[in-house]
Write a protein that holds these residues in place. Structure first.
Motif, PDB file in Angstrom:
ATOM      1  N   ASP A  31       0.841  -1.195   0.000  1.00 14.16           N
ATOM      2  CA  ASP A  31       0.000   0.000   0.000  1.00 14.16           C
ATOM      3  C   ASP A  31       0.882   1.254   0.000  1.00 14.16           C
ATOM      4  OD1 ASP A  31      -1.746   2.129   0.653  1.00 14.16           O
ATOM      5  OD2 ASP A  31      -3.116   0.727   1.622  1.00 14.16           O
ATOM      6  N   LEU A  32       1.017   1.868  -1.165  1.00 16.65           N
ATOM      7  CA  LEU A  32       1.879   3.040  -1.310  1.00 16.65           C
ATOM      8  C   LEU A  32       1.383   4.243  -0.515  1.00 16.65           C
ATOM      9  CD1 LEU A  32       2.605   2.855  -5.140  1.00 16.65           C
ATOM     10  CD2 LEU A  32       4.037   2.058  -3.256  1.00 16.65           C
ATOM     11  N   VAL A  33       0.077   4.405  -0.417  1.00 12.91           N
ATOM     12  CA  VAL A  33      -0.470   5.536   0.337  1.00 12.91           C
ATOM     13  C   VAL A  33      -0.177   5.365   1.819  1.00 12.91           C
ATOM     14  CG1 VAL A  33      -2.564   6.833   0.912  1.00 12.91           C
ATOM     15  CG2 VAL A  33      -2.229   5.966  -1.418  1.00 12.91           C
ATOM     16  N   CYS A  34      -0.365   4.164   2.328  1.00 12.55           N
ATOM     17  CA  CYS A  34      -0.067   3.884   3.724  1.00 12.55           C
ATOM     18  C   CYS A  34       1.427   4.100   3.999  1.00 12.55           C
ATOM     19  CB  CYS A  34      -0.468   2.460   4.074  1.00 12.55           C
ATOM     20  SG  CYS A  34      -0.160   2.040   5.805  1.00 12.55           S
ATOM     21  N   ALA A  35       2.264   3.594   3.110  1.00 13.30           N
ATOM     22  CA  ALA A  35       3.709   3.753   3.288  1.00 13.30           C
ATOM     23  C   ALA A  35       4.108   5.229   3.266  1.00 13.30           C
ATOM     24  CB  ALA A  35       4.452   2.987   2.199  1.00 13.30           C
ATOM     25  N   GLY A  36       3.520   5.987   2.360  1.00 17.38           N
ATOM     26  CA  GLY A  36       3.829   7.416   2.280  1.00 17.38           C
ATOM     27  C   GLY A  36       3.391   8.161   3.530  1.00 17.38           C
ATOM     28  N   ALA A  37       2.174   7.898   3.985  1.00 21.09           N
ATOM     29  CA  ALA A  37       1.668   8.566   5.186  1.00 21.09           C
ATOM     30  C   ALA A  37       2.496   8.187   6.412  1.00 21.09           C
ATOM     31  CB  ALA A  37       0.196   8.225   5.406  1.00 21.09           C
ATOM     32  N   SER A  38       2.848   6.913   6.514  1.00 22.00           N
ATOM     33  CA  SER A  38       3.669   6.456   7.641  1.00 22.00           C
ATOM     34  C   SER A  38       5.037   7.123   7.630  1.00 22.00           C
ATOM     35  CB  SER A  38       3.836   4.937   7.600  1.00 22.00           C
ATOM     36  OG  SER A  38       2.607   4.300   7.774  1.00 22.00           O
ATOM     37  N   THR A  39       5.620   7.244   6.445  1.00 17.50           N
ATOM     38  CA  THR A  39       6.922   7.889   6.317  1.00 17.50           C
ATOM     39  C   THR A  39       6.852   9.352   6.735  1.00 17.50           C
ATOM     40  OG1 THR A  39       7.572   6.364   4.566  1.00 17.50           O
ATOM     41  CG2 THR A  39       8.758   8.456   4.690  1.00 17.50           C
ATOM     42  N   ILE A  40       5.801  10.037   6.317  1.00 18.44           N
ATOM     43  CA  ILE A  40       5.642  11.442   6.703  1.00 18.44           C
ATOM     44  C   ILE A  40       5.494  11.550   8.223  1.00 18.44           C
ATOM     45  CG2 ILE A  40       4.090  13.430   6.606  1.00 18.44           C
ATOM     46  CD1 ILE A  40       3.484  12.565   3.673  1.00 18.44           C
ATOM     47  N   ALA A  41       4.642  10.727   8.808  1.00 16.91           N
ATOM     48  CA  ALA A  41       4.371  10.808  10.250  1.00 16.91           C
ATOM     49  C   ALA A  41       5.618  10.506  11.079  1.00 16.91           C
ATOM     50  CB  ALA A  41       3.245   9.845  10.622  1.00 16.91           C
ATOM     51  N   ILE A  42       6.258   9.379  10.797  1.00 16.19           N
ATOM     52  CA  ILE A  42       7.438   8.981  11.574  1.00 16.19           C
ATOM     53  C   ILE A  42       8.614   9.911  11.269  1.00 16.19           C
ATOM     54  CG2 ILE A  42       9.092   7.122  12.009  1.00 16.19           C
ATOM     55  CD1 ILE A  42       6.213   6.722  13.188  1.00 16.19           C
ATOM     56  N   GLY A  43       8.733  10.335  10.021  1.00 14.71           N
ATOM     57  CA  GLY A  43       9.788  11.287   9.664  1.00 14.71           C
ATOM     58  C   GLY A  43       9.648  12.603  10.413  1.00 14.71           C
ATOM     59  N   THR A  44       8.419  13.036  10.620  1.00 19.12           N
ATOM     60  CA  THR A  44       8.181  14.272  11.374  1.00 19.12           C
ATOM     61  C   THR A  44       8.606  14.105  12.830  1.00 19.12           C
ATOM     62  OG1 THR A  44       6.373  14.906   9.908  1.00 19.12           O
ATOM     63  CG2 THR A  44       6.426  15.940  12.096  1.00 19.12           C
ATOM     64  N   VAL A  45       8.219  13.000  13.439  1.00 14.56           N
ATOM     65  CA  VAL A  45       8.620  12.736  14.828  1.00 14.56           C
ATOM     66  C   VAL A  45      10.147  12.655  14.925  1.00 14.56           C
ATOM     67  CG1 VAL A  45       8.517  11.076  16.737  1.00 14.56           C
ATOM     68  CG2 VAL A  45       6.440  11.626  15.438  1.00 14.56           C
ATOM     69  N   ASN A  46      10.772  11.953  13.987  1.00 18.11           N
ATOM     70  CA  ASN A  46      12.228  11.837  14.001  1.00 18.11           C
ATOM     71  C   ASN A  46      12.910  13.187  13.805  1.00 18.11           C
ATOM     72  OD1 ASN A  46      12.067   9.093  14.438  1.00 18.11           O
ATOM     73  ND2 ASN A  46      12.357   8.550  12.293  1.00 18.11           N
ATOM     74  N   ALA A  47      12.352  14.040  12.955  1.00 20.88           N
ATOM     75  CA  ALA A  47      12.921  15.379  12.743  1.00 20.88           C
ATOM     76  C   ALA A  47      12.824  16.214  14.015  1.00 20.88           C
ATOM     77  CB  ALA A  47      12.204  16.080  11.585  1.00 20.88           C
ATOM     78  N   ILE A  48      11.723  16.098  14.726  1.00 18.99           N
ATOM     79  CA  ILE A  48      11.565  16.837  15.990  1.00 18.99           C
ATOM     80  C   ILE A  48      12.635  16.400  16.980  1.00 18.99           C
ATOM     81  CG2 ILE A  48      10.051  17.189  17.981  1.00 18.99           C
ATOM     82  CD1 ILE A  48       7.670  17.000  15.954  1.00 18.99           C
ATOM     83  N   TYR A  49      12.840  15.094  17.098  1.00 19.43           N
ATOM     84  CA  TYR A  49      13.888  14.568  17.985  1.00 19.43           C
ATOM     85  C   TYR A  49      15.270  15.042  17.548  1.00 19.43           C
ATOM     86  CZ  TYR A  49      10.759  10.957  20.029  1.00 19.43           C
ATOM     87  OH  TYR A  49       9.762  10.270  20.668  1.00 19.43           O
ATOM     88  N   ALA A  50      15.596  14.797  16.271  1.00 21.93           N
ATOM     89  CA  ALA A  50      16.956  15.016  15.772  1.00 21.93           C
ATOM     90  C   ALA A  50      17.329  16.494  15.669  1.00 21.93           C
ATOM     91  CB  ALA A  50      17.121  14.351  14.406  1.00 21.93           C
ATOM     92  N   LEU A  51      16.409  17.324  15.211  1.00 23.71           N
ATOM     93  CA  LEU A  51      16.744  18.722  14.951  1.00 23.71           C
ATOM     94  C   LEU A  51      16.543  19.633  16.154  1.00 23.71           C
ATOM     95  CD1 LEU A  51      15.194  19.031  11.385  1.00 23.71           C
ATOM     96  CD2 LEU A  51      17.595  18.613  12.006  1.00 23.71           C
ATOM     97  N   LEU A  52      15.599  19.287  17.012  1.00 19.04           N
ATOM     98  CA  LEU A  52      15.275  20.164  18.135  1.00 19.04           C
ATOM     99  C   LEU A  52      15.633  19.573  19.487  1.00 19.04           C
ATOM    100  CD1 LEU A  52      11.826  21.496  16.894  1.00 19.04           C
ATOM    101  CD2 LEU A  52      14.105  22.473  16.540  1.00 19.04           C
ATOM    102  N   ASN A  53      15.940  18.280  19.493  1.00 21.57           N
ATOM    103  CA  ASN A  53      16.315  17.598  20.730  1.00 21.57           C
ATOM    104  C   ASN A  53      15.221  17.704  21.795  1.00 21.57           C
ATOM    105  OD1 ASN A  53      18.072  15.941  22.141  1.00 21.57           O
ATOM    106  ND2 ASN A  53      19.044  17.660  23.177  1.00 21.57           N
ATOM    107  N   ILE A  54      13.978  17.579  21.341  1.00 16.60           N
ATOM    108  CA  ILE A  54      12.845  17.559  22.268  1.00 16.60           C
ATOM    109  C   ILE A  54      12.019  16.305  21.984  1.00 16.60           C
ATOM    110  CG2 ILE A  54      12.711  20.049  22.638  1.00 16.60           C
ATOM    111  CD1 ILE A  54      10.442  20.185  20.665  1.00 16.60           C
ATOM    112  N   GLU A  55      11.315  15.843  22.999  1.00 17.08           N
ATOM    113  CA  GLU A  55      10.508  14.642  22.869  1.00 17.08           C
ATOM    114  C   GLU A  55       9.023  14.982  22.996  1.00 17.08           C
ATOM    115  OE1 GLU A  55      11.498  11.013  24.815  1.00 17.08           O
ATOM    116  OE2 GLU A  55      13.588  11.634  25.052  1.00 17.08           O
ATOM    117  N   PRO A  56       8.303  14.904  21.884  1.00 13.25           N
ATOM    118  CA  PRO A  56       6.855  15.071  21.990  1.00 13.25           C
ATOM    119  C   PRO A  56       6.249  13.818  22.614  1.00 13.25           C
ATOM    120  CG  PRO A  56       7.453  14.486  19.757  1.00 13.25           C
ATOM    121  CD  PRO A  56       8.740  14.648  20.531  1.00 13.25           C
TER     122      PRO A  56
END
Length: 118
Positions: A31-56
């Protein structure tokens, strides 16, 4: 259908976001749509961790997937908060790109905290 909900205040300041549901564009694992949405969601969380060093605060489904909610910290330095909001804006733009191409499988909603859905 995947529903992405952006929770914000009257000034469009985002306090949380959610990804829920299944696209059902194709079978599980293809499912390409599911994979794309999952990548966006997890990528956003990872960017928050990596770039800002904060944990939502993250809440996700452990069985069957299909659910992720991220509550963003509220007591932040103005500069860090501006960067956090920019990361969320990038995420929203990515979701909009998916909606333009796969709108029958993914949608985006806005929920104003203290108000109705917009």
């Amino acid at each position: 259908m995947i529903t992405v909900t952006i929770h914000h205040d009257e000034n469009r300041h985002v306090s949380a976001f959610e990804f829920s549901g299944h696209a059902e564009y194709d079978q599980t694992g293809r499912d390409l749509v599911c994979a794309g949405a999952s990548t966006i969601a997890i990528g956003t969380v990872n960017a928050i961790y990596a770039l800002l060093n904060i944990e939502p605060e993250v809440d996700q489904a452990t069985e069957g997937g299909g659910y992720l909610r991220v509550d963003l910290p509220t007591e932040l330095d103005a500069d860090i908060d501006a960067k956090l909001q920019l990361i969320v804006q990038v995420m929203t733009a990515q979701v909009y790109s998916m909606v333009q191409n796969y709108g029958q499988y993914i949608r985006i909603n806005y929920n104003q905290v203290g108000g109705g859905t917009k």
